[in-house]
Design an enzyme around this catalytic site. Structure first.
Site, short mmCIF file in Angstrom:
data_model
loop_
_atom_site.label_atom_id
_atom_site.label_comp_id
_atom_site.label_asym_id
_atom_site.label_seq_id
_atom_site.Cartn_x
_atom_site.Cartn_y
_atom_site.Cartn_z
N PHE A 23 -6.73 4.82 7.46
CA PHE A 23 -5.11 4.85 7.86
C PHE A 23 -4.36 3.78 7.80
CE2 PHE A 23 -8.13 8.11 10.19
CZ PHE A 23 -7.55 9.29 9.95
N MET A 36 -8.43 8.51 -0.72
CA MET A 36 -9.27 9.04 0.30
C MET A 36 -9.73 10.39 0.11
SD MET A 36 -7.14 7.35 3.60
CE MET A 36 -6.52 5.77 3.31
N GLY A 93 0.64 -2.40 4.01
CA GLY A 93 1.23 -0.96 4.21
C GLY A 93 2.48 -1.14 5.12
N ASP A 124 -7.02 -6.06 3.21
CA ASP A 124 -6.45 -4.93 3.55
C ASP A 124 -6.59 -4.47 4.85
OD1 ASP A 124 -5.29 -2.30 3.25
OD2 ASP A 124 -6.74 -1.53 1.77
N SER A 150 0.80 -1.18 -0.02
CA SER A 150 -0.02 0.22 0.00
C SER A 150 0.95 1.32 -0.04
CB SER A 150 -0.99 -0.03 1.18
OG SER A 150 -1.59 1.21 1.31
C1 DX5 Z 1 -6.50 1.64 5.17
C2 DX5 Z 1 -5.71 1.30 3.68
C3 DX5 Z 1 -4.95 0.31 3.79
C4 DX5 Z 1 -3.72 0.58 4.40
C5 DX5 Z 1 -2.93 -0.57 4.76
O1 DX5 Z 1 -7.59 2.46 4.93
O2 DX5 Z 1 -7.04 1.21 2.88
O3 DX5 Z 1 -4.75 0.17 2.30
O4 DX5 Z 1 -2.83 1.50 3.91
O5 DX5 Z 1 -2.00 -0.14 5.78
P1 DX5 Z 1 -1.35 -1.25 6.87
O6 DX5 Z 1 -0.93 -2.59 6.27
O7 DX5 Z 1 -0.44 -0.50 7.53
O8 DX5 Z 1 -2.84 -1.65 7.82
ZN ZN Z 2 -6.53 0.10 0.78
#
Ligand code: DX5
Ligand code: ZN
Length: 232
Positions: A150, A44, A204, A182, A15
């Site tokens: 986030f 977002m 991410g 995700d 991500s």
């Molecule tokens: C959250 C996003 C994710 C996020 C994942 O709203 O859709 O893609 O960046 O990040 P991690 O792996 O840190 O939860």
């Molecule tokens: Zn995402």
């Protein structure tokens, strides 16, 4: 080995919002070398979720520099207003939230007409049953394992049951959609979602927050391989 845990290819989708935004091109090169399959772009809008991130221009800027699959996750109150832009920017797959509007069927149709894979996203509180009617038309389902908005949040175990339920539907109905997950994916949680039936793991903070993407991708792959071996 049971049907649901048959060895299969699992794709990693880092991500990009969790990466160092001062050097996106270097990041893309590092991830390509690390052997990931997809890049996940979180859009977002400050309305659907309380955060502002990137628009289609980011994908368009990096598109000429990589062959990697671009996966756009639209956390937008009005995703329909931006589909054409994301398709033109070179998104290979686009997912829209079930909770974002009344016209999911139309949005999915427009994504496919634009030549991209179409996905529907389930927030943690949204049941799999919300997709009953539309499941046969989807290329993938994204199961959120955090509340969107986030990076760096804690994995919600309720996602595992939802992935397993989708996997059952897929087998019983002979469907081909991919299951993506995700939020909070790490070497500790990846085996749970892979055993439940996930095919595409978005990750991410665990790829970008410490060490190198290469090391972290390797650790994820090892955890995924181990999940299959232990399930034998
Ligand atoms: C959250 C996003 C994710 C996020 C994942 O709203 O859709 O893609 O960046 O990040 P991690 O792996 O840190 O939860
Ligand atoms: Zn995402």
């Amino acid at each position: 080995m049971s049907e649901s845990i048959t060895r299969r290819a699992v794709k990693l989708a880092p991500s990009m919002i969790a990466s160092d935004w001062a050097r996106p091109l270097d990041t893309v090169r590092e991830l390509t070398e690390a052997g990931v399959e997809w890049l996940h772009w979180d859009a977002m809008d400050g309305h659907f979720v309380p955060n502002l991130t990137l628009g289609p221009m980011f994908l368009a800027a990096l598109r000429p520099h990589t062959e990697l699959h671009f996966d756009a996750h639209l956390m937008l109150a009005k995703p329909g207003d931006y589909l054409d832009e994301f398709i033109e920017a070179g998104a290979n797959s686009i997912s829209v939230h079930v909770e974002a509007g009344a016209h999911l069927h139309r949005l999915i149709g427009r994504i496919k007409e634009g030549g991209a894979m179409a996905g529907a996203v389930l927030n943690p509180a949204t049941p799999v049953a919300a997709l009953d009617v539309i499941l046969p038309t989807l290329d993938y389902v994204l199961v959120m394992s955090v509340n969107p908005g986030f990076s760096g949040q804690k994995f919600l175990p309720l996602a595992v049951d939802k992935i397993a339920e989708l996997n059952r539907h897929r087998q019983e109905k002979g469907l081909k959609f991919l299951i993506q997950v995700d939020g909070g994916v790490s070497p500790a949680t990846a085996p749970l979602v892979v055993r439940a039936g996930a095919d595409v793991l978005v990750c991410g903070s665990n790829i970008f927050n410490s060490g190198t993407p290469q090391e972290n991708v390797r650790a994820l792959r090892e955890a995924i391989d181990k999940a299959f071996w232990e399930a034998v």
